[in-house]
Scaffold this motif. Sequence first.
Motif, short mmCIF file in Angstrom:
data_model
loop_
_atom_site.label_atom_id
_atom_site.label_comp_id
_atom_site.label_asym_id
_atom_site.label_seq_id
_atom_site.Cartn_x
_atom_site.Cartn_y
_atom_site.Cartn_z
N VAL A 190 -0.73 -0.87 -3.22
CA VAL A 190 -0.96 0.46 -2.66
C VAL A 190 -1.43 0.42 -1.22
CG1 VAL A 190 -1.41 1.53 -4.89
CG2 VAL A 190 -3.31 0.55 -3.61
N LEU A 191 -1.80 -0.75 -0.72
CA LEU A 191 -2.29 -0.87 0.65
C LEU A 191 -1.14 -1.21 1.59
CD1 LEU A 191 -5.53 -2.98 0.04
CD2 LEU A 191 -5.31 -0.49 0.16
N PRO A 192 -1.24 -0.82 2.86
CA PRO A 192 -0.19 -1.18 3.82
C PRO A 192 -0.15 -2.70 4.01
CG PRO A 192 -2.10 -0.21 4.94
CD PRO A 192 -2.31 -0.01 3.48
N GLN A 193 1.03 -3.27 3.92
CA GLN A 193 1.16 -4.72 4.00
C GLN A 193 0.91 -5.20 5.43
OE1 GLN A 193 4.49 -6.53 2.03
NE2 GLN A 193 4.75 -4.78 0.64
N GLY A 194 0.24 -6.34 5.51
CA GLY A 194 0.03 -6.97 6.80
C GLY A 194 -1.09 -6.38 7.62
N ARG A 195 -1.90 -5.51 7.02
CA ARG A 195 -3.00 -4.90 7.77
C ARG A 195 -4.29 -4.97 6.96
NH1 ARG A 195 -1.92 -2.22 12.13
NH2 ARG A 195 -3.80 -0.96 12.02
N LEU A 196 -5.41 -5.17 7.65
CA LEU A 196 -6.72 -5.13 7.03
C LEU A 196 -7.21 -3.69 7.07
CD1 LEU A 196 -9.14 -6.75 5.86
CD2 LEU A 196 -10.02 -6.89 8.20
#
Length: 315
Positions: free
Chosen positions: A4-10
């Motif tokens: 569910v989180l954007p890939q490649g980003r903290l």
Amino acid sequence: MVRVLPQGRLVYGMQLPVQSQSTIYAEGWEAAAGAQDLAAIARTADRSGFAYIASCDHVAIPRRLAGAMGTVWYDPVATLSFLAGITERVRLLSHVAVVGLRHPLISAKQYATLDHLSGGRLILGVGAGHVQEEFEAVGADFERRGAVLDETVDALRAALGPEEYPEFTGERFSFSGLGQRPRPAQRHVPVWVGGSSPAAVRRAAVRGDGWLPQGDPRAVLPEQIARIGRLRAEAGIGTPIEIGAITEPLYVGGASWDVGRRTLSGKPDALAQSLREYAAMGVHQIQVRFRSRSCAELTDQMAAFAAEVGPHLND
């Protein structure tokens, strides 16, 4: 498995204050706080780009633990449902629901309704629990709570799926031919597993869409993350898992009061540089917490972090 989180980003989220008031971490102002304060904090998180807000779960605290844990523990479903109605984007995380205290069909009814009403913003965080008297009071199995949680997660995956009449057969729980509506808005509700014990890490690796460590320091996280990767590979699971971390307490800017020696404070660029170390370890989301003397100071800190630190977490 579902991400569910954007890939490649903290990204960053936070455990809500007020709703749990252990003396280990609660600020002094929380004792007199209530619904209006929670609403202000949730709205700030919503408009400031926080990935989630989170609520804990305890049914009742025995006297022997009340000195440290307190007895203020809001119900997570009620709390997150209240906040769902006044927010639009921020995800709603149970961190963590002690689902072994309840039959999975009961938990499924509650959390499916929450996901439905919130437009698909639920992240179901689960954990084994640790308070023996709490289990005994509701007739749950404390000694085998790990095995109960494993089966409960499997049952919840079935009960929170798209089927109106879910089916599951296990050692403790079995159900079929029983309809539950409304269904969750999400086709697959993400399940994040909490805990840092060997059993919890294995459970997260094999059964989780995400891992919520229990305060592991930075020096320990890389090996824990590597172990999750090895366990998933051994289990033949090829999809990625969303890794979390709880940061040190934060204070954006120079504090005019004693924020504690473990608190990371100072200029935004220095904070961002420090927090980027989590991403280098393989962490996908950090759970931030701020030192504060009032609700207003907390929301100011949240807004300052989102405006001045958050944009540089992925530089």
